[in-house]
Scaffold this active site. Structure first.
Site, PDB file in Angstrom:
ATOM      1  N   LYS A  57       0.812  -1.216   0.000  1.00 41.98           N
ATOM      2  CA  LYS A  57       0.000   0.000   0.000  1.00 41.98           C
ATOM      3  C   LYS A  57       0.848   1.270   0.000  1.00 41.98           C
ATOM      4  CE  LYS A  57      -4.481  -1.794   1.157  1.00 41.98           C
ATOM      5  NZ  LYS A  57      -5.534  -2.046   2.128  1.00 41.98           N
ATOM      6  N   ARG A  76      -3.831 -10.087   4.214  1.00 38.25           N
ATOM      7  CA  ARG A  76      -4.226 -10.102   2.798  1.00 38.25           C
ATOM      8  C   ARG A  76      -3.045  -9.535   2.006  1.00 38.25           C
ATOM      9  NH1 ARG A  76      -6.359  -6.673  -0.917  1.00 38.25           N
ATOM     10  NH2 ARG A  76      -7.971  -7.454  -2.323  1.00 38.25           N
TER      11      ARG A  76
HETATM   12  N1  PMM Z   1      -7.577  -3.618   0.508  1.00 40.73           N
HETATM   13  C1  PMM Z   1      -7.867  -3.594  -0.808  1.00 40.73           C
HETATM   14  C2  PMM Z   1      -8.933  -4.377  -1.309  1.00 40.73           C
HETATM   15  N2  PMM Z   1      -9.659  -5.173  -0.498  1.00 40.73           N
HETATM   16  N3  PMM Z   1     -10.090  -6.035   1.638  1.00 40.73           N
HETATM   17  C3  PMM Z   1      -9.828  -6.063   2.941  1.00 40.73           C
HETATM   18  N4  PMM Z   1     -10.561  -6.856   3.751  1.00 40.73           N
HETATM   19  N5  PMM Z   1      -8.832  -5.331   3.504  1.00 40.73           N
HETATM   20  C4  PMM Z   1      -8.050  -4.489   2.746  1.00 40.73           C
HETATM   21  O1  PMM Z   1      -7.171  -3.815   3.310  1.00 40.73           O
HETATM   22  C5  PMM Z   1      -8.310  -4.419   1.345  1.00 40.73           C
HETATM   23  C6  PMM Z   1      -9.362  -5.219   0.823  1.00 40.73           C
HETATM   24  C7  PMM Z   1      -7.080  -2.729  -1.728  1.00 40.73           C
HETATM   25  O2  PMM Z   1      -5.931  -3.349  -2.201  1.00 40.73           O
HETATM   26  P1  PMM Z   1      -5.824  -4.136  -3.652  1.00 40.73           P
HETATM   27  O3  PMM Z   1      -6.210  -3.143  -4.724  1.00 40.73           O
HETATM   28  O4  PMM Z   1      -4.433  -4.589  -3.741  1.00 40.73           O
HETATM   29  O5  PMM Z   1      -6.767  -5.291  -3.672  1.00 40.73           O
END
Ligand code: PMM
Length: 282
Positions: A223, A262
């Site tokens: 991030k 994640r």
């Molecule tokens: N961050 C992203 C997308 N989905 N879901 C949860 N539960 N927690 C998060 O911090 C989260 C998420 C954004 O990141 P990406 O674009 O790499 O998926």
């Protein structure tokens, strides 16, 4: 270690932090967007994530990066459902990253075992009732508003206290809607309506979140706040060069016994959580 009930048996008894691998089937996600937009490629990538340490594959059909606009329900279903079905058929545990009750329902019918709603049930008025009916683990993330507005919503008196209080309010709504307490996982939503600096006190004060009494999932992988921390004279560190920083946080999160991380790089996360588990079982 706290964990939600209703997980597939293989994950129910693991005494370590679980690794959730990110599989964005979107043309525009900030990190892997565009690479896996075709179903077969997405399934192959899910298999790769699984064979390199992912306990769960998190399939998402809608980008949540700051500024992203919504896709239609049909587009989201078309992106997500065939990938969920393909991975579930192989016996891989799938969660679905969606803010839509209809997608959650169809994904569950296609074999998804967990629903990950970054809006924590706030975006779709039918989500909480649908999750009560589906009765599977529900990841309820801290969220204040849609991606195209969230950068304007990052105002807090005390970010840790406010995030905890808002999560608690949303948990109450979820339970009043019929969701079982033991199906809920909380997530502080790093980067969602948080400035770069506001993510750090949350990571420093995980006990405050843990004192709410639910398993935690944290998504820090690659991030922006890591890119900004590691900035040099050329500006913020690029998305592909935030891996060691991500793994440092995975190690810290595993030491604090969060239920799951994640991440994009599942091998590095798996190695880190395995090292921590070894230390914790001496
Ligand atoms: N961050 C992203 C997308 N989905 N879901 C949860 N539960 N927690 C998060 O911090 C989260 C998420 C954004 O990141 P990406 O674009 O790499 O998926």
């Amino acid at each position: 270690m706290l964990r939600p009930s209703g997980l597939p048996e293989a994950l129910q008894n693991l005494e370590r932090t679980l690794v959730m691998g990110v599989l964005n089937v979107t043309p525009d996600s900030f990190s892997d967007g565009g690479k896996f937009s075709d179903t077969q490629h997405a399934i192959a990538q899910g298999m790769r994530l699984n064979s390199t340490g992912a306990d769960i594959i998190d399939v998402g059909g809608e980008s949540t990066r700051p500024g992203a606009s919504r896709v239609s329900v049909q587009e989201e279903l078309d992106r997500v459902i065939p990938v969920v079905a393909g991975l579930a058929e192989l016996g891989i545990t799938v969660s679905v990253d969606t803010m839509r009750a209809g997608v959650a329902r169809e994904a569950t019918m296609a074999g998804a075992k967990i629903i990950n709603d970054v809006s924590g049930g706030k975006s779709d008025p039918d989500m909480l009732a649908t999750m009560a009916e589906l009765a599977i683990p529900f990841i309820l993330m801290h969220w204040r508003g849609p991606s195209d507005e969230m950068t304007t919503l990052a105002t807090y008196q005390d970010v840790v206290e406010d995030v905890c209080a808002e999560l608690e309010t949303q948990v109450t709504r979820a339970i009043e809607s019929g969701i079982k307490r033991e199906n809920i996982v909380l997530d502080p939503g790093l980067g969602f309506a948080k400035t770069v600096e506001q993510n750090w006190p949350i990571l420093q004060n995980l006990e405050a979140l843990q004192s709410l009494g639910f398993p935690l999932l944290v998504g820090a992988s690659r991030k922006k706040f890591l890119g900004e921390l590691l900035a040099d004279e050329n500006g913020a560190r690029g998305v592909d060069e935030r891996e060691a920083a991500t793994t440092a946080l995975t190690t810290m999160l595993a030491l604090r016994r969060v239920w799951a991380v994640r991440v994009h790089n599942t091998q590095d996360a798996f190695d880190a959580v395995t090292v921590v588990q070894r230390l914790q079982t001496l």
